[in-house]
Design a protein around this motif. Structure first.
Motif, PDB file in Angstrom:
ATOM      1  N   ASP A 125      31.997  32.176  53.990  1.00  0.00           N
ATOM      2  CA  ASP A 125      33.145  31.935  54.868  1.00  0.00           C
ATOM      3  C   ASP A 125      33.111  32.793  56.133  1.00  0.00           C
ATOM      4  O   ASP A 125      34.104  33.413  56.529  1.00  0.00           O
ATOM      5  CB  ASP A 125      34.461  32.185  54.121  1.00  0.00           C
ATOM      6  N   ALA A 237      29.847  25.431  44.028  1.00  0.00           N
ATOM      7  CA  ALA A 237      31.036  24.805  44.612  1.00  0.00           C
ATOM      8  C   ALA A 237      31.841  24.093  43.530  1.00  0.00           C
ATOM      9  O   ALA A 237      31.304  23.355  42.710  1.00  0.00           O
ATOM     10  CB  ALA A 237      30.624  23.820  45.699  1.00  0.00           C
ATOM     11  N   ASP A 241      40.849  26.041  41.359  1.00  0.00           N
ATOM     12  CA  ASP A 241      41.416  27.209  42.038  1.00  0.00           C
ATOM     13  C   ASP A 241      40.943  28.521  41.414  1.00  0.00           C
ATOM     14  O   ASP A 241      40.695  29.502  42.114  1.00  0.00           O
ATOM     15  CB  ASP A 241      42.950  27.149  42.009  1.00  0.00           C
ATOM     16  N   ARG A 243      38.106  29.103  39.832  1.00  0.00           N
ATOM     17  CA  ARG A 243      36.725  29.363  40.215  1.00  0.00           C
ATOM     18  C   ARG A 243      36.646  29.843  41.667  1.00  0.00           C
ATOM     19  O   ARG A 243      35.850  30.742  41.997  1.00  0.00           O
ATOM     20  CB  ARG A 243      35.888  28.088  40.044  1.00  0.00           C
ATOM     21  N   SER A 244      37.448  29.240  42.537  1.00  0.00           N
ATOM     22  CA  SER A 244      37.461  29.671  43.934  1.00  0.00           C
ATOM     23  C   SER A 244      37.904  31.117  44.059  1.00  0.00           C
ATOM     24  O   SER A 244      37.331  31.905  44.825  1.00  0.00           O
ATOM     25  CB  SER A 244      38.385  28.769  44.756  1.00  0.00           C
ATOM     26  N   GLU A 245      38.925  31.493  43.294  1.00  0.00           N
ATOM     27  CA  GLU A 245      39.407  32.877  43.313  1.00  0.00           C
ATOM     28  C   GLU A 245      38.366  33.820  42.733  1.00  0.00           C
ATOM     29  O   GLU A 245      38.204  34.964  43.206  1.00  0.00           O
ATOM     30  CB  GLU A 245      40.708  32.981  42.514  1.00  0.00           C
ATOM     31  N   ARG A 247      35.111  33.383  42.956  1.00  0.00           N
ATOM     32  CA  ARG A 247      34.096  33.540  43.995  1.00  0.00           C
ATOM     33  C   ARG A 247      34.518  34.588  45.019  1.00  0.00           C
ATOM     34  O   ARG A 247      33.734  35.446  45.403  1.00  0.00           O
ATOM     35  CB  ARG A 247      33.825  32.199  44.688  1.00  0.00           C
ATOM     36  N   ARG A 248      35.774  34.501  45.480  1.00  0.00           N
ATOM     37  CA  ARG A 248      36.274  35.481  46.449  1.00  0.00           C
ATOM     38  C   ARG A 248      36.285  36.886  45.863  1.00  0.00           C
ATOM     39  O   ARG A 248      35.932  37.854  46.531  1.00  0.00           O
ATOM     40  CB  ARG A 248      37.673  35.086  46.907  1.00  0.00           C
TER      41      ARG A 248
END
Length: 349
Positions: A125, A237, A241, A243-245, A247-248
């Motif tokens: 990002d 990818a 949500d 999994r996205s959190e 990753r961050r």
């Protein structure tokens, strides 16, 4: 008198027999000792081999070189001794390079256009972070190496072949030679098509016959495999949500530096083979992610997302650990692999 004469005769005969036996044993022992002290050299024929190794890949070539240095007479049979011409790259982690040094094979990464690797760079990002290998306690030459797999394999074969008691031959092993359930050698076909047999007290195929070796290397291999698999799933990818959190959280955790970056990188590089450190760091990332969600003020939605994050982390790490084997990974010496029979359907090469 007759009894005394018989006893005397028996005594003299026994003494003569003992003396004769002593002289014979002494003569043969000298021959055996002189034979043992003779330098080991490989001669033509199949009766002067201590160990047969099937396959001259990375493991087979390294094993042949190590055993050859110990004075063993080694016969290596490889299907194709030409340089593997495949589009395959290789990243040798610093831990692997240390093993090459330990085996005296570090020069195998020279003259193959190998590139020194000092760590990783992560991009996400629009942000980036650098993860360096923790190499402060090692010599300046210790680092990762990136190279073409085929050139590396060929260099290892050449290194093993320099030893006079290592014979490397191109051929295809077709079967094992067994007598009364004991493996005596192999039957193979030469590159000219001739069927031959080779005999040795020990035959090693780089298959699953060496389960004891596979088990003892499990902590190191499993630590790297598990972390690599977990990172792949984390950064894959996904619209979820949680999994996205995750990753961050993982990216920000590694960006903190210090033990938060050096710890995971030491695991991935093979410098720290302890599986428990892997589990602790992985869940530290998850807890770090939950903590971020609860700041500055927690909410029901954030608490629920945090719970899903922990559940997602567990769903990633535990199946991988289960696949690698819990006992094999954390308690390898409790597995009596050396006593287990080889797999029924494994091929000799």
């Amino acid at each position: 008198m007759a009894v005394d004469h018989l006893i005397l005769t028996t005594f003299v005969a026994s003494l003569f027999a003992s003396l004769l036996l002593y002289l014979l044993c002494r003569r043969w022992s000298k021959k055996i000792v002189s034979k043992i002290n003779e330098p080991l050299t490989v001669k033509p024929g199949n009766d002067d081999v201590d160990i047969i190794i099937v396959g001259a890949g990375v493991a087979g070539a390294a094993l042949a070189h190590t055993l050859g240095k110990e004075g063993r007479r080694v016969h290596v049979i490889e299907r194709d001794l030409t340089e593997p011409d495949r589009i395959v790259g290789e990243l040798l982690q610093p831990g692997g390079y240390l093993k090459l040094i330990e085996l005296g094979l570090e020069d195998c990464v020279k003259e193959i256009d190998a590139q020194r690797v000092l760590g990783y760079a992560l991009f996400k990002d629009g942000k980036h972070t650098k993860l360096s290998y923790p190499l402060d306690q090692f010599d300046s030459d210790v680092a990762g190496r990136s190279f073409h797999n085929g050139r590396f394999v060929q260099r290892m074969r050449e290194k093993a072949s320099t030893l006079p008691n290592v014979r490397m031959e191109q051929g295809t092993v077709t079967s094992l030679v067994e007598e009364n359930g004991v493996i005596k050698g192999v039957q193979y076909k030469t590159k000219e098509g001739q069927e031959l047999k080779s005999y040795a007290p020990l035959t090693i195929s780089l298959s699953k016959y060496i389960e004891s070796f596979y088990t003892l290397r499990k902590p190191v291999a499993s630590t790297i495999n598990t972390l690599a698999g977990a990172l792949y799933k984390v950064f894959l990818a996904s619209p979820d949500d949680a999994r996205s959190e995750m990753r961050r959280a993982c990216f920000d955790y590694l960006s903190l530096g210090g033990v938060c970056s050096s710890g995971p990188v030491a695991l991935l590089s093979g410098l720290n083979p302890r599986p428990m450190s892997l589990v602790l760091h992985f869940f530290a990332v998850a807890i770090f992610g939950v903590g971020r969600l609860l700041v500055p003020l927690p909410s029901v939605k954030r608490l629920w997302l945090g719970a899903r994050l922990i559940s997602s982390a567990s769903g990633i790490i535990f199946p991988i650990i289960k696949a690698e084997g819990v006992r094999q990974m954390f308690f390898p010496r409790t597995i009596p692999a050396i006593y287990r029979a080889p797999p029924a359907h494994s091929s000799p090469q």
